[in-house]
Design an enzyme around this catalytic site. Sequence first.
Site, PDB file in Angstrom:
ATOM      1  N   LYS A 111       0.860  -1.192   0.000  1.00  0.00           N
ATOM      2  CA  LYS A 111       0.000   0.000   0.000  1.00  0.00           C
ATOM      3  C   LYS A 111       0.883   1.224   0.000  1.00  0.00           C
ATOM      4  O   LYS A 111       2.026   1.182   0.477  1.00  0.00           O
ATOM      5  CB  LYS A 111      -0.881   0.021   1.247  1.00  0.00           C
TER       6      LYS A 111
HETATM    7  P1  NAD Z   1     -13.403   7.410  -2.690  1.00  0.00           P
HETATM    8  O1  NAD Z   1     -12.423   8.487  -2.482  1.00  0.00           O
HETATM    9  O2  NAD Z   1     -13.920   7.123  -4.059  1.00  0.00           O
HETATM   10  O3  NAD Z   1     -14.698   7.653  -1.772  1.00  0.00           O
HETATM   11  C1  NAD Z   1     -14.625   7.796  -0.380  1.00  0.00           C
HETATM   12  C2  NAD Z   1     -15.998   8.255   0.131  1.00  0.00           C
HETATM   13  O4  NAD Z   1     -15.978   8.316   1.565  1.00  0.00           O
HETATM   14  C3  NAD Z   1     -16.387   9.656  -0.334  1.00  0.00           C
HETATM   15  O5  NAD Z   1     -17.810   9.732  -0.456  1.00  0.00           O
HETATM   16  C4  NAD Z   1     -15.923  10.539   0.829  1.00  0.00           C
HETATM   17  O6  NAD Z   1     -16.618  11.781   0.872  1.00  0.00           O
HETATM   18  C5  NAD Z   1     -16.251   9.648   1.999  1.00  0.00           C
HETATM   19  N1  NAD Z   1     -15.434   9.881   3.196  1.00  0.00           N
HETATM   20  C6  NAD Z   1     -14.076  10.020   3.245  1.00  0.00           C
HETATM   21  N2  NAD Z   1     -13.671  10.203   4.517  1.00  0.00           N
HETATM   22  C7  NAD Z   1     -14.798  10.157   5.267  1.00  0.00           C
HETATM   23  C8  NAD Z   1     -15.036  10.276   6.652  1.00  0.00           C
HETATM   24  N3  NAD Z   1     -14.026  10.497   7.520  1.00  0.00           N
HETATM   25  N4  NAD Z   1     -16.318  10.172   7.081  1.00  0.00           N
HETATM   26  C9  NAD Z   1     -17.337   9.939   6.201  1.00  0.00           C
HETATM   27  N5  NAD Z   1     -17.159   9.832   4.875  1.00  0.00           N
HETATM   28  C10 NAD Z   1     -15.918   9.935   4.422  1.00  0.00           C
HETATM   29  O7  NAD Z   1     -12.731   6.107  -2.052  1.00  0.00           O
HETATM   30  P2  NAD Z   1     -13.086   4.593  -2.341  1.00  0.00           P
HETATM   31  O8  NAD Z   1     -12.185   4.100  -3.422  1.00  0.00           O
HETATM   32  O9  NAD Z   1     -14.560   4.441  -2.472  1.00  0.00           O
HETATM   33  O10 NAD Z   1     -12.577   3.902  -0.994  1.00  0.00           O
HETATM   34  C11 NAD Z   1     -13.382   3.853   0.178  1.00  0.00           C
HETATM   35  C12 NAD Z   1     -12.848   2.753   1.083  1.00  0.00           C
HETATM   36  O11 NAD Z   1     -12.856   1.510   0.367  1.00  0.00           O
HETATM   37  C13 NAD Z   1     -11.408   2.946   1.573  1.00  0.00           C
HETATM   38  O12 NAD Z   1     -11.314   2.363   2.860  1.00  0.00           O
HETATM   39  C14 NAD Z   1     -10.610   2.098   0.586  1.00  0.00           C
HETATM   40  O13 NAD Z   1      -9.369   1.669   1.128  1.00  0.00           O
HETATM   41  C15 NAD Z   1     -11.550   0.933   0.399  1.00  0.00           C
HETATM   42  N6  NAD Z   1     -11.348   0.149  -0.829  1.00  0.00           N
HETATM   43  C16 NAD Z   1     -11.372   0.729  -2.053  1.00  0.00           C
HETATM   44  C17 NAD Z   1     -11.218  -0.072  -3.187  1.00  0.00           C
HETATM   45  C18 NAD Z   1     -11.331   0.481  -4.575  1.00  0.00           C
HETATM   46  O14 NAD Z   1     -11.266  -0.304  -5.533  1.00  0.00           O
HETATM   47  N7  NAD Z   1     -11.531   1.775  -4.759  1.00  0.00           N
HETATM   48  C19 NAD Z   1     -10.981  -1.442  -3.054  1.00  0.00           C
HETATM   49  C20 NAD Z   1     -10.966  -1.998  -1.787  1.00  0.00           C
HETATM   50  C21 NAD Z   1     -11.145  -1.181  -0.685  1.00  0.00           C
END
Ligand code: NAD
Length: 421
Positions: A111
Amino acid sequence: MTAIHASAESNPYVQMTQRLDQATGLLELDPGMAAILAEPAHELSVSIPVQMDNGTVRVFTGYRVQHSIARGPAKGGIRYAPDVSLDEVRALAAWMTWKCAVVNVPFGGGKGGIICDPRRMSSGEIERLTRRYTANLLDIIGPERDVPAPDMNTNEQVMAWFMDTYSAHVRATQTAIVTGKPVGLGGSLGRREATGLGVAISAREALRHIGMPNSGCRVVVQGCGNVGGLGAQFIQEMGHKIIAISDIYGAIHNENGLDMPSVLAHLDENRTLEGFPGADRIDGKELLELDCDLLVPAATENQITSENANQIKAKVIVEGANGPTTAAADKVLEDKGVFIVPDILANAGGVTVSYFEWVQDRMGYFWEKKDVFERMERIMVEAFQSVVESAERHKTSPRIGAYCVGVDRVAYCLKIRGLYA
Ligand code: NAD
């Protein structure tokens, strides 16, 4: 709760090791093996000077942690956020190791992260930050060594810059250096939707497993990004009702259900959920405690803790985010009989299709979306089954059952490869 406990509970790496200890104990692993598994294999901290648009130079701090390369190249996203820390990146890297092993794709775990606030940076500043960070990682990355991907606040464009910078240095176009690229630049069809679709498939399997209806459930989603927004849309398409969803600024709520395509269109246009017509505005904390059948935390770590676990009313939690529930909260939820699909299973659809993207880049032959989704679904359903069986075999929760599946597969590779001294 004392301050010491509070800081341990908010440290994702401590949270990861607590679960790892439980799994290595149940698997009766040798203490030497448990010690190898607990330590990241390789960590790099870099300082990244960037010329800002106003002519000044700012120096950012970035990390890349390779937790394990026992099963294949390190794999895992890059996060841009003001609160990135080395311990957070370490935990996220270890979770990638277990996750890749749970879905049995031939990757280790890694990561990356940069401490920055991309919401206050221009596109040009983010591009220069990305390119210099990539250049600083050159010694440890490569399609056979370490393959990054998007995470919070990074996207297809950032991956394109990363790939272009790496390619410029090695004097050849190397699409397989990152996944989550634009489809026209070696990306895979279906990668953008993969994590959200995997979350929806996990929710379907969990509801079926505990005998809840396969439609009509009331669903609350935290986070409306790649995972939460698209995950909510797929869950709605399965016939469930999304009654609330949030972003970092707050949440919207309507007991009759929110129309997800309209919510996503509103967000696309306004960059915030605020002002979405026909919904009440509630705060993000309240959202998690709403009465519902299914809760999908899909924002960030440490959202369900010893502070609020008792107030959670959902019967099923499907973790779209990495590390949204602390170990102390797990205990409270388990006692309340909540069924949790853990992050290292629930959000593994993304890395599964990242694996397909890497395979397609290396073959130079691209698959149809239907093939991508069918293969991903098969892998997710099989992984769900193996986790449930592991939990039953070890008489433990699905979370620790999932750790047992992943840790056992990594330990096998380490053992058979042997120590090199
Ligand atoms: P993203 O940036 O597309 O979206 C994040 C969302 O969460 C946004 O709506 C943002 O406004 C909100 N957010 C951020 N911080 C916040 C907080 N403190 N309180 C409330 N809302 C909050 O990110 P993503 O890619 O959707 O990732 C979200 C989670 O999923 C992360 O933990 C990431 O590690 C995990 N994840 C992502 C993927 C992927 O393929 N994108 C894969 C596995 C895991």
